[in-house]
Design an enzyme around this catalytic site. Structure first.
Site, PDB file in Angstrom:
ATOM      1  N   GLY A  27       0.827  -1.205   0.000  1.00  0.00           N
ATOM      2  CA  GLY A  27       0.000   0.000   0.000  1.00  0.00           C
ATOM      3  C   GLY A  27       0.858   1.250   0.000  1.00  0.00           C
ATOM      4  CB  THR A  28       4.038   1.998   1.728  1.00  0.00           C
ATOM      5  OG1 THR A  28       3.492   1.666   3.014  1.00  0.00           O
ATOM      6  CG2 THR A  28       4.997   3.167   1.864  1.00  0.00           C
ATOM      7  CB  CYS A  31       2.394   4.667  16.261  1.00  0.00           C
ATOM      8  SG  CYS A  31       4.030   4.923  15.616  1.00  0.00           S
ATOM      9  CD  GLN A  86      -7.208  -0.169   7.704  1.00  0.00           C
ATOM     10  OE1 GLN A  86      -8.081  -1.035   7.882  1.00  0.00           O
ATOM     11  NE2 GLN A  86      -5.957  -0.342   8.073  1.00  0.00           N
ATOM     12  CB  SER A 145      -2.694  -2.735   1.159  1.00  0.00           C
ATOM     13  OG  SER A 145      -1.640  -3.578   1.593  1.00  0.00           O
ATOM     14  N   GLY A 146      -3.155  -5.776  -0.172  1.00  0.00           N
ATOM     15  CA  GLY A 146      -3.563  -7.164   0.006  1.00  0.00           C
ATOM     16  C   GLY A 146      -3.671  -7.609   1.453  1.00  0.00           C
ATOM     17  CB  THR A 186       9.853 -10.450 -12.224  1.00  0.00           C
ATOM     18  OG1 THR A 186      10.776 -10.276 -13.294  1.00  0.00           O
ATOM     19  CG2 THR A 186       9.131 -11.782 -12.372  1.00  0.00           C
TER      20      THR A 186
HETATM   21  C1  LIG Z   1      -1.659  -0.415   6.192  1.00  0.00           C
HETATM   22  C2  LIG Z   1      -2.012   0.851   5.514  1.00  0.00           C
HETATM   23  C3  LIG Z   1      -1.204   1.366   4.491  1.00  0.00           C
HETATM   24  C4  LIG Z   1       0.092   0.724   4.082  1.00  0.00           C
HETATM   25  O1  LIG Z   1      -0.086  -0.490   3.421  1.00  0.00           O
HETATM   26  P1  LIG Z   1       1.172  -1.505   3.349  1.00  0.00           P
HETATM   27  O2  LIG Z   1       0.721  -2.531   2.378  1.00  0.00           O
HETATM   28  O3  LIG Z   1       1.352  -2.033   4.733  1.00  0.00           O
HETATM   29  O4  LIG Z   1       2.339  -0.716   2.882  1.00  0.00           O
HETATM   30  C5  LIG Z   1      -1.597   2.525   3.883  1.00  0.00           C
HETATM   31  N1  LIG Z   1      -2.715   3.160   4.246  1.00  0.00           N
HETATM   32  C6  LIG Z   1      -3.520   2.708   5.221  1.00  0.00           C
HETATM   33  C7  LIG Z   1      -4.752   3.454   5.561  1.00  0.00           C
HETATM   34  C8  LIG Z   1      -3.182   1.547   5.901  1.00  0.00           C
HETATM   35  O5  LIG Z   1      -3.974   1.119   6.880  1.00  0.00           O
END
Ligand SMILES: *Cc1c(COP(=O)(O)O)cnc(C)c1O
Length: 390
Positions: A71-72, A324, A178, A198-199, A236
């Site tokens: 997600g980052t 945190c 989320q 994000s998976g 890849t």
């Molecule tokens: C966990 C999270 C991310 C980051 O996702 P990752 O796959 O862990 O890098 C980004 N945004 C929100 C709101 C999250 O809860």
């Protein structure tokens, strides 16, 4: 070990079906999806099915989905793409309560000459869209506002935000990590230009994610390399994880569409019974506009960390807003932005459920929590004060 896992906003278990879908690609089906031969080609076809499954979850077109590593990376890619696509524009609008993947990116470019507007939230964690309207100007390259907050669970008014950005011709990115799999998400209704998923927050593996980029939107790749992902993200593919992510998205869609309200009713019961059993308990965040799995609750004059340690003795996993996940002792930037009093921030606990959470697990937590809070209050120098509240 019998774990009561109520920390699903941090990460989730892999769905059995998603894991099973992954396994062949961790053994026999190891071909490179970019290869000419049939052995690799069959893997390519499976990745395209996963792309369709992810697209279906958010009502996007498959070619609008780019696979990334987390997600980052999706958040960073979205913002960087906006800045690179419009080099003349040097203003970003976001909120004070974003995930560090957005917030710290903005701080970093802020130190390199970009102007960043951080929108505030009110006591219930709600965004003031008038502030957004005032902040947008001709220099604005992108607006990045999360769909729902990972700590408070508060859902932001996406359609209203998109209405503003669209009328002003500014690209809009939303971090929906989320949200997807918890409430219906529809990119066509929202009218956002980019969206992060994000998976591992929705029962797929860690290390796989997606970025939705609206068809026709300007896009500049962040990871530059081979022609994978139509040249939009080199490298890849994380094949097994992508295929598991596709399966997880399909399951999430079924869950959201089924209208199964168990997770929400368990969360609501946990909330109500904790309030009833623990004097001085306060719920953080909008009680109405909130994702159905999250409860952020403060127990004043008790250390959230201490509560977590006591819960940990029973293998109950939750998290707190006082320190945190990074291990820093900074109180949560989200609760601070909401103006939650210091004493309440330090006594905050976040319970986040999943569709796998059971009634027995919630019963167990409800049995353990009140005595924990009572005992910790006894130890607190403010214990007497709160006893008077009882
Ligand atoms: C966990 C999270 C991310 C980051 O996702 P990752 O796959 O862990 O890098 C980004 N945004 C929100 C709101 C999250 O809860």
């Amino acid at each position: 070990m019998n774990v009561v896992y109520l920390d699903n906003n941090a990460t989730t278990r892999i769905a059995d079906e998603a894991r099973d879908a992954m396994l062949p690609f961790l053994s026999d089906l190891y071909g490179n999806p970019s290869s000419m031969h049939t052995f690799g080609g069959q893997v390519h076809r499976r990745i395209e099915i996963a792309r369709e499954q992810i697209a279906a979850l958010v009502n996007a077109e498959p070619e609008e989905i780019i696979f990334t590593s987390c997600g980052t990376e999706s958040d960073n890619t979205a913002l960087m793409s906006a800045l690179l696509s419009m080099p003349g524009k040097r203003h970003i609008i976001t909120t004070r309560v974003e995930h560090p993947a957005v917030l710290n990116f903005c701080k970093a470019v802020g130190r390199r000459g970009y102007r960043v507007t951080y929108l505030s939230v009110d006591k219930l964690g709600r965004l003031n869209t008038d502030e957004l309207m005032e902040a947008v100007d001709d220099d604005t390259a992108v607006v990045s506002i999360m769909y729902a907050n990972n700590e408070s669970g508060v859902i932001f008014p996406m359609e209203e935000i998109a209405g503003i950005t669209r009328s002003r011709g500014v690209p809009f990115h939303t971090d929906a990590v989320q949200t997807a799999g918890k409430i219906p998400v529809d990119v066509k209704k929202l009218y956002c230009d980019m969206m992060t998923l994000s998976g591992h927050k929705m029962h797929a593996a860690k290390g796989v994610a997606a970025l939705y980029v609206k068809r026709g939107a300007r896009f500049s790749p962040y990871i530059i390399g081979g022609h994978q992902e139509r040249g939009r993200r080199g490298g890849t593919e994380n094949v097994a994880s992508i295929i598991g992510f596709g399966k997880a998205a399909e399951l999430a869609k079924e869950h959201v569409q089924s209208g199964d309200g168990l997770m929400k009713s368990l969360r609501d019961r946990l909330q109500q019974e904790l309030i009833d059993a623990c004097p001085g308990a306060i719920v953080n965040g909008d009680p109405i506009n909130r994702i159905p799995n999250t409860l952020n609750i403060s127990f004043e004059y008790v250390e959230g960390e201490a509560i977590l340690l006591r819960l940990n003795e029973y293998n109950i996993c939750a998290s707190s807003g006082s320190a945190c996940t990074s291990g820093s002792l900074e109180p949560s930037h989200v609760l601070r932005s909401m103006g939650v009093p210091y004493t309440a921030i330090h006594g905050s606990v976040r319970f986040s459920l999943s569709r796998y959470t059971t009634k027995d697990e919630i019963d167990f937590v409800l049995e353990k929590m009140p005595p924990i809070i009572r005992e910790l209050r006894e130890l607190s120098p403010y214990g007497r004060e709160t006893k008077e509240m009882e």
